[in-house]
Design a protein around this motif. Sequence first.
Motif, PDB file in Angstrom:
ATOM      1  N   CYS A  68       0.833  -1.194   0.000  1.00 38.14           N
ATOM      2  CA  CYS A  68       0.000   0.000   0.000  1.00 38.14           C
ATOM      3  C   CYS A  68       0.871   1.249   0.000  1.00 38.14           C
ATOM      4  O   CYS A  68       2.080   1.182   0.232  1.00 38.14           O
ATOM      5  CB  CYS A  68      -0.942   0.008   1.196  1.00 38.14           C
ATOM      6  SG  CYS A  68      -0.132  -0.091   2.813  1.00 38.14           S
ATOM      7  N   SER A 102       0.475   5.296   1.509  1.00 41.84           N
ATOM      8  CA  SER A 102      -0.374   6.178   2.321  1.00 41.84           C
ATOM      9  C   SER A 102      -0.833   7.428   1.571  1.00 41.84           C
ATOM     10  O   SER A 102      -1.789   8.071   1.993  1.00 41.84           O
ATOM     11  CB  SER A 102       0.334   6.579   3.609  1.00 41.84           C
ATOM     12  OG  SER A 102       1.449   7.399   3.335  1.00 41.84           O
ATOM     13  N   GLN A 126      -3.816   5.682  -0.089  1.00 45.86           N
ATOM     14  CA  GLN A 126      -4.518   4.745   0.787  1.00 45.86           C
ATOM     15  C   GLN A 126      -4.175   5.123   2.236  1.00 45.86           C
ATOM     16  O   GLN A 126      -3.276   4.552   2.834  1.00 45.86           O
ATOM     17  CB  GLN A 126      -4.078   3.307   0.483  1.00 45.86           C
ATOM     18  CG  GLN A 126      -4.404   2.871  -0.928  1.00 45.86           C
ATOM     19  CD  GLN A 126      -3.558   1.687  -1.371  1.00 45.86           C
ATOM     20  OE1 GLN A 126      -2.351   1.683  -1.182  1.00 45.86           O
ATOM     21  NE2 GLN A 126      -4.203   0.702  -1.967  1.00 45.86           N
ATOM     22  N   PRO A 127      -4.891   6.095   2.806  1.00 44.95           N
ATOM     23  CA  PRO A 127      -4.548   6.594   4.149  1.00 44.95           C
ATOM     24  C   PRO A 127      -4.459   5.511   5.222  1.00 44.95           C
ATOM     25  O   PRO A 127      -3.692   5.650   6.173  1.00 44.95           O
ATOM     26  CB  PRO A 127      -5.676   7.585   4.457  1.00 44.95           C
ATOM     27  CG  PRO A 127      -6.192   7.998   3.124  1.00 44.95           C
ATOM     28  CD  PRO A 127      -6.025   6.801   2.222  1.00 44.95           C
ATOM     29  N   ASP A 128      -5.204   4.424   5.079  1.00 44.67           N
ATOM     30  CA  ASP A 128      -5.142   3.339   6.062  1.00 44.67           C
ATOM     31  C   ASP A 128      -3.783   2.647   6.071  1.00 44.67           C
ATOM     32  O   ASP A 128      -3.483   1.881   6.988  1.00 44.67           O
ATOM     33  CB  ASP A 128      -6.235   2.299   5.796  1.00 44.67           C
ATOM     34  CG  ASP A 128      -7.595   2.751   6.279  1.00 44.67           C
ATOM     35  OD1 ASP A 128      -7.656   3.726   7.054  1.00 44.67           O
ATOM     36  OD2 ASP A 128      -8.599   2.130   5.883  1.00 44.67           O
ATOM     37  N   CYS A 129      -2.972   2.881   5.094  1.00 43.39           N
ATOM     38  CA  CYS A 129      -1.646   2.267   5.008  1.00 43.39           C
ATOM     39  C   CYS A 129      -0.770   2.654   6.195  1.00 43.39           C
ATOM     40  O   CYS A 129       0.155   1.949   6.550  1.00 43.39           O
ATOM     41  CB  CYS A 129      -0.981   2.675   3.695  1.00 43.39           C
ATOM     42  SG  CYS A 129       0.574   1.836   3.368  1.00 43.39           S
ATOM     43  N   THR A 130      -1.086   3.765   6.838  1.00 49.04           N
ATOM     44  CA  THR A 130      -0.279   4.234   7.958  1.00 49.04           C
ATOM     45  C   THR A 130      -0.494   3.390   9.208  1.00 49.04           C
ATOM     46  O   THR A 130       0.459   2.927   9.814  1.00 49.04           O
ATOM     47  CB  THR A 130      -0.607   5.711   8.266  1.00 49.04           C
ATOM     48  OG1 THR A 130      -0.395   6.453   7.074  1.00 49.04           O
ATOM     49  CG2 THR A 130       0.266   6.253   9.366  1.00 49.04           C
ATOM     50  N   PHE A 146      -2.944  -1.104   8.224  1.00 46.00           N
ATOM     51  CA  PHE A 146      -2.371  -1.712   7.023  1.00 46.00           C
ATOM     52  C   PHE A 146      -2.642  -3.205   6.890  1.00 46.00           C
ATOM     53  O   PHE A 146      -2.401  -3.771   5.829  1.00 46.00           O
ATOM     54  CB  PHE A 146      -0.859  -1.471   6.991  1.00 46.00           C
ATOM     55  CG  PHE A 146      -0.182  -1.855   8.272  1.00 46.00           C
ATOM     56  CD1 PHE A 146       0.180  -3.170   8.517  1.00 46.00           C
ATOM     57  CD2 PHE A 146       0.064  -0.903   9.234  1.00 46.00           C
ATOM     58  CE1 PHE A 146       0.791  -3.525   9.704  1.00 46.00           C
ATOM     59  CE2 PHE A 146       0.677  -1.249  10.429  1.00 46.00           C
ATOM     60  CZ  PHE A 146       1.038  -2.567  10.662  1.00 46.00           C
ATOM     61  N   SER A 190       5.062  10.223   3.916  1.00 52.07           N
ATOM     62  CA  SER A 190       4.256   9.127   3.370  1.00 52.07           C
ATOM     63  C   SER A 190       4.923   7.805   3.709  1.00 52.07           C
ATOM     64  O   SER A 190       6.116   7.738   3.985  1.00 52.07           O
ATOM     65  CB  SER A 190       4.096   9.266   1.856  1.00 52.07           C
ATOM     66  OG  SER A 190       5.351   9.185   1.213  1.00 52.07           O
TER      67      SER A 190
END
Length: 127
Positions: free
Chosen positions: A22, A24, A27-31, A34, A69
Amino acid sequence: MRFLVVFVSLITVATALNCYICNSLNQPDCTTNFQQFNRVCPVKSFSGLKAVKPVGCRVTRQYVNEETSIVRECAYTGENVEKKSNKGSLGVSRVYSQCSEPVCNSTNSSFHFFTAAVLVALYKLFS
């Protein structure tokens, strides 16, 4: 013959490498969330090489001016490293880790991320 096909398929699945994949930025949830990005790493072809198998998982924290990121991906070259940093063009720096175990490109704690961010900020301040 069917047994052989099933057996080979099971071995292939058992030896496949999974990593979190992913970015970030899109795909903000990657932080922090994940786990939903757990994927099988594909075999790729690049730089004139065909059928390159993944050797591990990688997580990169990139700092561009004031924006941070995180990129989680499969690694096709390199070796296991922990928090290795490199500096790109003006205002760009990266801290990355690579590991060879399945789904090992997580951030085990926010402390590691915070520590890396502080180290990069100090480096920028005194360089």
